[in-house]
Design a protein around this motif. Structure first.
Motif, short mmCIF file in Angstrom:
data_model
loop_
_atom_site.label_atom_id
_atom_site.label_comp_id
_atom_site.label_asym_id
_atom_site.label_seq_id
_atom_site.Cartn_x
_atom_site.Cartn_y
_atom_site.Cartn_z
N THR A 244 0.83 -1.21 0.00
CA THR A 244 0.00 0.00 0.00
C THR A 244 0.87 1.26 0.00
OG1 THR A 244 -0.13 -0.26 2.41
CG2 THR A 244 -1.99 -1.06 1.09
N THR A 245 2.04 1.20 0.63
CA THR A 245 2.96 2.34 0.55
C THR A 245 3.43 2.56 -0.87
OG1 THR A 245 3.69 1.84 2.80
CG2 THR A 245 5.08 3.31 1.50
N LEU A 246 3.70 1.48 -1.60
CA LEU A 246 4.09 1.60 -3.01
C LEU A 246 2.96 2.21 -3.83
CD1 LEU A 246 5.96 -1.79 -3.48
CD2 LEU A 246 6.96 0.48 -3.74
N CYS A 247 1.74 1.78 -3.58
CA CYS A 247 0.60 2.36 -4.30
C CYS A 247 0.46 3.85 -4.00
CB CYS A 247 -0.69 1.63 -3.93
SG CYS A 247 -0.76 -0.08 -4.50
N THR A 248 0.65 4.23 -2.75
CA THR A 248 0.57 5.65 -2.40
C THR A 248 1.66 6.46 -3.08
OG1 THR A 248 -0.29 4.95 -0.24
CG2 THR A 248 0.38 7.24 -0.46
N LEU A 249 2.88 5.93 -3.11
CA LEU A 249 3.96 6.61 -3.81
C LEU A 249 3.65 6.77 -5.29
CD1 LEU A 249 7.22 5.08 -2.27
CD2 LEU A 249 6.60 7.48 -2.35
N HIS A 250 3.10 5.73 -5.90
CA HIS A 250 2.75 5.79 -7.32
C HIS A 250 1.71 6.87 -7.58
CE1 HIS A 250 2.48 3.87 -11.35
NE2 HIS A 250 1.26 4.36 -11.32
N LEU A 251 0.72 6.98 -6.71
CA LEU A 251 -0.32 7.98 -6.90
C LEU A 251 0.22 9.40 -6.71
CD1 LEU A 251 -3.20 6.20 -4.98
CD2 LEU A 251 -3.07 6.57 -7.45
N ILE A 252 1.10 9.59 -5.73
CA ILE A 252 1.61 10.93 -5.46
C ILE A 252 2.59 11.38 -6.53
CG2 ILE A 252 3.05 12.23 -3.84
CD1 ILE A 252 1.76 10.69 -1.59
N VAL A 253 3.43 10.48 -7.00
CA VAL A 253 4.48 10.86 -7.95
C VAL A 253 3.96 10.90 -9.38
CG1 VAL A 253 6.74 10.22 -8.87
CG2 VAL A 253 6.29 10.01 -6.43
N VAL A 260 -4.69 1.88 -9.61
CA VAL A 260 -3.86 2.00 -8.41
C VAL A 260 -4.73 2.30 -7.20
CG1 VAL A 260 -1.87 3.16 -7.40
CG2 VAL A 260 -1.95 2.78 -9.86
N TRP A 261 -5.73 3.14 -7.37
CA TRP A 261 -6.66 3.41 -6.27
C TRP A 261 -7.38 2.13 -5.84
CZ3 TRP A 261 -6.41 7.53 -3.41
CH2 TRP A 261 -5.99 8.75 -3.94
N ILE A 262 -7.82 1.32 -6.80
CA ILE A 262 -8.51 0.07 -6.47
C ILE A 262 -7.56 -0.88 -5.73
CG2 ILE A 262 -9.63 -1.95 -7.46
CD1 ILE A 262 -10.66 -0.14 -9.70
N ALA A 263 -6.30 -0.98 -6.23
CA ALA A 263 -5.32 -1.85 -5.56
C ALA A 263 -5.06 -1.38 -4.13
CB ALA A 263 -4.02 -1.87 -6.37
N TRP A 264 -4.97 -0.07 -3.94
CA TRP A 264 -4.74 0.44 -2.58
C TRP A 264 -5.90 0.07 -1.66
CZ3 TRP A 264 -7.15 3.65 0.87
CH2 TRP A 264 -6.39 4.13 1.93
N ALA A 265 -7.12 0.23 -2.14
CA ALA A 265 -8.29 -0.07 -1.29
C ALA A 265 -8.35 -1.56 -0.95
CB ALA A 265 -9.56 0.36 -2.01
N VAL A 266 -8.10 -2.44 -1.92
CA VAL A 266 -8.19 -3.88 -1.69
C VAL A 266 -7.09 -4.34 -0.73
CG1 VAL A 266 -8.05 -6.14 -2.78
CG2 VAL A 266 -9.35 -4.32 -3.87
N LEU A 267 -5.85 -3.89 -0.95
CA LEU A 267 -4.74 -4.30 -0.10
C LEU A 267 -4.92 -3.80 1.34
CD1 LEU A 267 -1.78 -3.69 -2.56
CD2 LEU A 267 -2.67 -5.90 -1.81
N THR A 268 -5.42 -2.59 1.50
CA THR A 268 -5.65 -2.07 2.85
C THR A 268 -6.74 -2.87 3.56
OG1 THR A 268 -5.03 0.13 2.07
CG2 THR A 268 -6.16 -0.01 4.18
N ALA A 269 -7.79 -3.23 2.84
CA ALA A 269 -8.85 -4.03 3.44
C ALA A 269 -8.35 -5.42 3.84
CB ALA A 269 -10.03 -4.15 2.48
#
Length: 601
Positions: A244-253, A260-269
């Protein structure tokens, strides 16, 4: 003056004067064109004559500043369908060294990365089946893994890491219930954590050296090795946090992307379904996303799109988590979480008294089974990384600060210090930041002494010091941060099974591991020392329970046995054996076995 079709017209007098001047200008400017046309015509004539075979004499023509001679052509022209003359192969130029060197270097970096992943996997594999069962993993097996998947998904206590327990249940149904099989899901999560941490270091720095250093640090870290060979869900919690940290970095950069938003939500859940502590790093990532949204230009489509996607991802994550926990809420209600939370706070309050003791115990557990230099190396890397992040703040460098700060803020808000193992989710992130900081130190040394020899020596020293904890980890007999819950009793139960369970008694500090090994060996409850059938008593002493505390005159049947002798000794554990005297042993056996008993030494 008149304007017609975009051109300026004037009187005839001016037109005649300009025409005369234009005529003279055109005659002077047309001379080179005429010469070029004549040369072209002569070239075409020569080509036609050469095709027909009528060329004779010597023609000289000028081409690109050089004179080429066309000698007399043969009387008969060659056939048009004849094979062309052989063409000599063009010499192949040697490869450019500047172009080949980056390719070789990249291959070398990939080889080092795969080597670090392989070493980490092998070390984790060594502790997978050889390490005795620990307290928590044996308890989880007895109370949940042996139950149905429906029971696992509808009952909750802090020891039940639901998503991981379901994976263990699935694996045990396929391959059995040995310790190595029960630890396969944790092993897979721990091995996948190595390339994920290397990818995180690459996303933070875009440098190969920091990527390899992060992979080495995660491969040799004692806590990560321990919980990769422990049938618990902490390795998967660390993996979900890193992803999820990698997904957040990808979204910010790189900007907002739907997948990526969907992957972040699924992995966090999934992380929250494994251990609810996933809420702590998720809060830090949420703060980083809000900070980045505030920095975007106002009243722009990019800012509006980011806000819509962020709110949608939060909603999807919350709905998925709620949907996975609904069976527990239906069966046990909200009181299951409140009772478990109160019980956890009461137990943890006995071990973790304050936030200072929590931080000191976390740092001690992360570094105490490594070399003396390793903590200082990590400190130098972290100070360098966070110092450069504060001096030159960038979104990707500020993200670790948001995650760690958000976790600390969440723990402070809960008013209950967390134990050491629950902080394992932050260890890969800390190691990746330290690796990036050490790479910056290497670059500063290279600027001071710009020499290949100095650069090679610097990299070698950093790599050796970073990988040195593997030596101390390999020497460990037990790799457990909770030695109080570890009792090695498997060999004793195997001996009892061979000699006869009803003829043996075992005195040891009870843990769920004892019940686990008894169920594995299909041993009924063992006898007691005061039973007439018991011929041997095994006393397992360790640092918490000595021989005098386990075997003394207050134990029923103590006088019927000889003084105990050392049967087996390992690090931190001594097994004593007390046997009945020979004459008492013969009195207690049946008459039909008397002759057989007399043959015993």
């Amino acid at each position: 003056m008149e304007r017609r079709r975009g051109r300026t017209t004037d009187s005839g007098k001016h037109r005649r004067r300009r025409g005369e001047r234009g005529y003279r200008g055109r005659s002077e400017s047309d001379a080179p064109r005429a010469e070029s046309a004549a040369r072209s015509e002569k070239r075409r004539t020569v080509e036609r004559a050469s095709r027909k075979g009528r060329l004779s004499g010597r023609l000289v023509r000028k081409r690109k500043g050089r004179h080429h001679e066309c000698r007399d052509a043969p009387e008969s022209s060659p056939r048009l369908d004849a094979a062309p003359p052989p063409v000599a192969p063009r010499p192949v130029a040697p490869p450019d060294r500047d172009a080949v060197e980056p390719i070789r270097r990249t291959r070398l970096y990939f080889a080092c990365l795969f080597l670090a992943i392989g070493i980490g996997a092998v070390v984790r594999l060594l502790f997978l089946a050889s390490h005795p069962m620990r307290y928590d993993e044996a308890y989880n097996f007895l109370h949940f893994v042996t139950q149905s998947p429906t029971f696992i998904a509808t009952h909750y206590i802090p020891n039940n890491h639901v998503f991981h327990t379901l994976m263990v249940r699935f694996v045990s149904a396929l391959f059995g219930t040995s310790p190595g099989v029960l630890r396969i899901p944790a092993f897979v999560g721990g091995v996948l954590l190595i390339p994920a941490s290397a990818w995180l270091a690459w996303s933070l720095s875009r440098r190969w050296v920091s990527t390899i250093l992060a992979a080495i640090a995660v491969s040799v870290s004692a806590p990560l090795i321990e919980y990769s060979s422990n049938a618990r869900g902490y390795s998967w919690l660390a993996l979900f946090t890193t992803l999820t940290t990698l997904c957040t970095l990808h979204l910010i950069v790189r900007g907002s992307q739907r997948w990526v938003w969907i992957a972040w939500a699924v992995l966090t859940a999934l992380g929250a379904y494994t251990i609810p502590v996933m809420v702590c790093p998720a809060l830090g990532m949420t703060a980083a996303m809000l900070y980045h949204w505030r920095k975007l230009p106002k009243n722009t489509p990019v800012r509006r799109n980011w806000f819509r996607c962020m709110v949608g991802a939060f909603g999807v994550c919350g709905l998925l988590t709620l949907a996975m926990y609904i069976p527990i809420l239906i069966v046990d209600g909200v009181s299951a979480f409140t009772r478990s939370t109160e019980m956890a706070y009461r137990i943890l309050g006995e071990h973790v008294g304050s936030y200072d003791s929590m931080l000191s115990s976390v740092l001690h557990d992360w570094t105490h089974r490594s070399s003396v230099v390793w903590p200082w190396l990590l400190a130098i890397g972290l100070i360098t990384f966070f110092g450069s992040a504060l001096r030159k703040p960038t979104p990707q460098r500020l993200l670790p600060i948001f995650i760690l700060g958000g976790a600390l803020a969440a723990v402070t808000a809960m008013r209950a210090p967390m134990p050491t193992r629950t902080w394992l989710f932050a260890l890969p992130l800390v190691l990746a930041c330290a690796a990036c900081g050490l790479d910056e130190v290497r670059e500063r040394i290279a600027r001071l002494w710009p020499s290949r020899i100095v650069a090679a020596i610097t990299v070698s020293v950093i790599v050796i010091l970073m990988a040195h904890p593997i030596v101390s980890v390999a020497r460990q007999t037990y790799l457990s941060s909770e030695l109080n819950g570890l009792v090695e009793i498997e060999d004793v139960l195997n001996e009892c099974k061979a000699f006869g369970p009803s003829r043996c008694a075992v005195l040891a500090r009870y843990t769920p591991a004892t019940a686990y090994y008894m169920s594995q060996n299909k041993i009924d409850p063992l006898g007691l020392p005061d039973s007439r059938d018991v011929q041997r008593v095994f006393i397992v002493s360790d640092e918490l329970r000595s021989l005098g505390e386990l075997w003394h005159s207050g134990v029923d049947g103590y006088d019927a046995f000889e003084p105990p002798q050392v049967w087996r000794e390992t690090s931190g554990r001594v097994v004593y054996l007390a046997e009945r005297p020979a004459e008492k042993r013969l009195q207690n056996v049946p008459e039909r076995q008397g002759k057989i008993a007399q043959l015993e030494p």
